[in-house]
Design an enzyme around this catalytic site. Structure first.
Site, PDB file in Angstrom:
ATOM      1  CG  ASP A 478      -2.208   0.697   1.065  1.00 43.02           C
ATOM      2  OD1 ASP A 478      -2.315   1.494   0.120  1.00 43.02           O
ATOM      3  OD2 ASP A 478      -3.114   0.476   1.873  1.00 43.02           O
ATOM      4  CG  ASP A 548      -9.401   2.371  -0.182  1.00 36.44           C
ATOM      5  OD1 ASP A 548      -8.917   1.275  -0.514  1.00 36.44           O
ATOM      6  OD2 ASP A 548      -8.790   3.198   0.516  1.00 36.44           O
TER       7      ASP A 548
HETATM    8  C1  GLA Z   1      -5.681   1.970   2.330  1.00 39.39           C
HETATM    9  C2  GLA Z   1      -6.079   0.801   1.460  1.00 39.39           C
HETATM   10  C3  GLA Z   1      -7.140  -0.015   2.156  1.00 39.39           C
HETATM   11  C4  GLA Z   1      -6.609  -0.498   3.484  1.00 39.39           C
HETATM   12  C5  GLA Z   1      -6.155   0.675   4.312  1.00 39.39           C
HETATM   13  C6  GLA Z   1      -5.438   0.229   5.571  1.00 39.39           C
HETATM   14  O1  GLA Z   1      -6.724   2.890   2.449  1.00 39.39           O
HETATM   15  O2  GLA Z   1      -6.491   1.230   0.209  1.00 39.39           O
HETATM   16  O3  GLA Z   1      -7.531  -1.102   1.355  1.00 39.39           O
HETATM   17  O4  GLA Z   1      -5.552  -1.393   3.260  1.00 39.39           O
HETATM   18  O5  GLA Z   1      -5.274   1.515   3.601  1.00 39.39           O
HETATM   19  O6  GLA Z   1      -5.021   1.287   6.332  1.00 39.39           O
END
Ligand code: GLA
Length: 750
Positions: A478, A548
């Site tokens: 990420d 997300d």
């Molecule tokens: C980001 C990612 C999510 C999740 C969060 C965790 O927003 O896109 O899928 O992994 O971080 O903090």
């Protein structure tokens, strides 16, 4: 595939029967003129008939000529400081402080396949798959040599371009601008298509006519970004999904990029793409080289689907990392929306056991397992297990989960640092930002200075400790904030304009080291969803978490837009909680499944809370995905109905041999007393009879329809109530948020 007419002023024709790309050396200036890019034409021994030279008011290079203005010659690789007033592909700052260049043709090299780069990601090309032409140019005013690389593929209507600059001189030069490609089209009869967005609404589609002047999309954020994807297409105005001429451009780069279209007053359209020149200033010392990232150019005479299929095929075959610990694409359960930061070992083991029982392949522990991370306030950069949550450590958790017969995966955000970590205490200078100026946080975190090899080495060590100590088959990689105050304490004063590019090279370096140390680990890249969904990340990855936003209706637009460039096998897509955590919408488990099916397919919800009936449905959904996974991920994807224009979205995948297909149809809005609704299918074998099975739907008989009929007339979505009037009045309305999936298979004669 590469046809060259030799002589003092050679011409070059790249063609594979699917496209032609032609340019030549100009006799008067020894520069390169672009002659043609489009549908394939036959090689000729002379292309002078393509030359157009009007006498126009202009600055001319040579005395007594009226036709040596670069402003009026379609350029193959335009430079600054000459008679072309449009934006150039290259701008060099010389020791005297001037920026005046003239690049002259020197010669060429041809090879089968292509040269690889050890610095940055690029498409693969076996000797059988592709041929490369390298045009050698020299700078008349320095000892710089510029190589233009063109790789043409045998099977796809694709050419890949990049540029390498070498400084053979005694003095150092500064590259102020180096784009990967530029091309001048002789007209502006195009519309422009691109993908824009924001967090949780990535890859939205916009299509607009060209305007005179300059239009561009770019990133200045340190990542390719949610705001604009490094992709654009020029399409003939009448182009639809199924017909019309389309030129697609996709940049293999994850950092600050520029895609620019400039239409001049003579209607010439210049497209250029590459590293964003804004904030870019690269010192090229004696003996050094600089490589641009690659641009993938896909041509289609069969509309947008034709272009997308070229991108999908080339990315699946020549870009994506294919080695994995799984026999097929894994169905994963991600812990994020179920647990956020609130979990312990017992809870995880329970979830993993149920996941195994329901048929999942992989249990992914998302954020919150390391340091002391009970919120997003800290601990990034401290990649040691939080023993309060996981007392036996990751090794034991991983092996307990693997012992259940399900794989285990882990979330990392390798490029970030929180201030409550040992790394920050020891090295506050490792974050990007000026020590005496404000440094903004994003989600309470700071960006590590990946231009510094010590930083990359530290994170690699920490990650290898974890990955090497436990059975971890998957990483979610990420990256959750952009770079706002670019300053490196590591780079010298004169190198600060190199930070953004060096940062991204550092990211590639870490990915490369992880890949080499753990070749089979499955990597899903992510940047707060689709903030870095680009071909360069896909080079290291198996898939990407594209947003997300997990709401099924919102996802129709996001996945539809993303499919312009990216194969659905790379689109991280999950069945998630309801009410949806991003928009609060409630959709059925079936609809969420039907949307996620046309992606990587996984779940992100608390399976412990599901009723027995829902658990059974999930088990069946997983079986269903497994049954159609190969078709979905290896077939040709067609967009049929556009969610940006209509309440009904439809898409389909047809196997390469046309023997089977799967169609998804999604209704976002309910309407009373609707008009006739038909979806014309695509890509089927016209003369074959297909059995038409609606998934999740009991039916007494299986209709059979011919391919030509399904493509010309289409799937008929309204019902036939002849003789069933009673049923009509008692029927259940589909309502809003309704979906249907059909499976088609060629009927075998018994
Ligand atoms: C980001 C990612 C999510 C999740 C969060 C965790 O927003 O896109 O899928 O992994 O971080 O903090």
């Amino acid at each position: 595939m590469i046809f060259i007419n030799e002589g003092h002023y050679p011409s070059f024709h790249l063609t594979n029967g699917k496209l032609s790309y032609i340019f030549h050396v100009l006799e008067s200036t020894q520069t390169l003129e672009q002659l043609y890019y489009g549908a394939a034409i036959k090689p000729r021994d002379n292309y002078d008939y393509l030359i157009e030279r009007e006498v126009r008011p202009s600055n001319n290079l040579y005395q007594d000529t009226h036709t040596t203005s670069f402003e009026h010659i379609k350029q193959e690789f335009p430079v600054y400081g000459t008679t072309d007033f449009r934006y150039p592909a290259i701008e060099i700052a010389y020791p005297d402080g001037d920026h005046i260049s003239h690049l002259s043709y020197v010669g060429y090299t041809q090879l089968s396949g292509k040269h690889a780069s050890n610095l940055q990601p690029m498409l693969r090309a076996g000797e059988e798959d592709a041929a490369t032409l390298i045009i050698h140019l020299k700078d008349n005013y320095s000892q710089a040599a510029i190589d233009l690389h063109y790789t043409i593929y045998r099977e796809q209507a694709v050419i890949v371009r990049r540029v390498v600059v070498h400084n053979h001189g005694e003095e150092s030069l500064r590259l102020k601008r180096l784009l990967s490609m530029s091309i001048d089209f002789p007209h502006d009869d195009f519309e422009l298509l691109h993908l824009y967005g924001a967090w949780a609404r990535e890859t939205h589609l916009e299509r607009k006519p060209l305007i005179k002047g300059v239009q561009n999309f770019s990133s200045t954020r340190g990542a390719s970004s949610h705001a604009h994807n490094p992709f654009l297409a020029l399409v003939a105005p009448n182009t639809s999904e199924h017909q019309g001429e389309t030129f697609g451009f996709s940049l293999v780069y994850s950092g600050n990029f520029l895609s620019q279209i400039e239409v001049d007053t003579y209607h010439v359209t210049r497209v250029s793409m590459g590293i964003n020149p804004f904030q870019f200033d690269w010192h090229l010392d004696t003996g050094e080289s600089f490589e641009s990232p690659e641009v993938v150019m896909a041509y289609s005479s069969k509309g947008l689907n034709g272009m997308s299929q070229q991108f999908h095929d080339i990315y699946r075959q020549q870009l994506l990392h294919n080695e994995t610990p799984f026999e097929k694409a894994p169905v994963l359960l991600n812990s994020w929306e179920a647990n956020y930061f609130d979990f312990d070992e017992e809870k995880l083991l329970e979830q993993a056991q149920l996941a195994k029982d329901l048929g999942f392949d992989l249990f992914v522990l998302d954020d919150g397992w390391f340091g002391k991370r009970d919120s997003d306030n800290g601990s990034l950069g401290n990649w040691t297990t939080d023993l309060d949550k996981i007392p036996q450590g990751i090794r034991s958790l991983a092996s307990n989960i693997q012992a259940m017969g399900i794989h285990f995966g882990l979330w990392f955000e390798p490029e970030m640092l929180s201030v409550d970590t040992p790394v920050y205490q020891a090295h506050p200078e490792w974050i990007i930002g000026h020590p005496n100026k404000n440094i903004s946080h994003g989600r309470n975190q700071f960006v590590l200075d990946f231009s510094n090899p010590d930083v990359v080495a530290n994170i690699f060590e920490q990650m290898s400790q974890i990955l090497g100590s436990a059975e971890i088959d998957y990483i979610k990689w990420d990256m959750n904030r952009y770079i706002s105050e670019p300053f490196s304490n590591f780079l010298k004063k004169h190198q600060q304009g190199e930070l953004f590019h060096r940062y991204i090279l550092g990211v590639y370096d870490l990915l490369d080291r992880i890949r080499k140390a753990f070749p089979a680990v499955f990597i899903e890249t992510c940047a707060g969803g689709g903030g870095r969904y680009d071909p360069a990340m896909l080079f290291y990855a198996n898939q990407n978490w594209i947003s997300d936003d997990t709401d099924a209706i919102e996802r129709l637009k996001i996945q539809y837009g993303a499919s312009m460039v990216y194969p659905i096998s790379t689109m991280g897509s999950h069945v998630s909680e309801i009410p949806n955590h991003q928009v609060g919408r409630i959709t059925s488990l079936k609809m969420r499944k039907d949307v996620a099916l046309f992606g990587t397919f996984g779940y992100e919800l608390d399976i412990m809370k599901l009723s027995d009936a829902d658990r059974e449905e999930v088990r069946q959904q997983i079986n269903q995905f497994n049954q159609y996974q190969s078709l979905l991920h290896h077939g040709d994807f067609y967009r049929l109905n556009n969610p940006f224009e209509a309440g009904l979205t439809a898409w389909m995948v047809v196997s390469k041999d046309q023997s089977e297909a799967i169609v998804g149809v999604y209704q976002s809005q309910a309407s009373a007393n609707p008009a006739y609704e038909r979806i014309q299918l695509a890509g089927l074998a016209s003369d074959q009879a297909y059995e038409l099975l609606e998934l999740d739907h009991e039916s007494k008989d299986i209709p059979v329809r011919y391919g030509d009929d399904l493509m010309a007339i289409g799937l008929i979505l309204n019902e036939n109530f002849t003789g069933r009037a009673d049923e009509y009045w008692g029927r259940e309305k589909a309502g809003e948020y309704h979906s249907r999936v059909f499976y088609l298979k060629i009927k075998k004669d018994k």
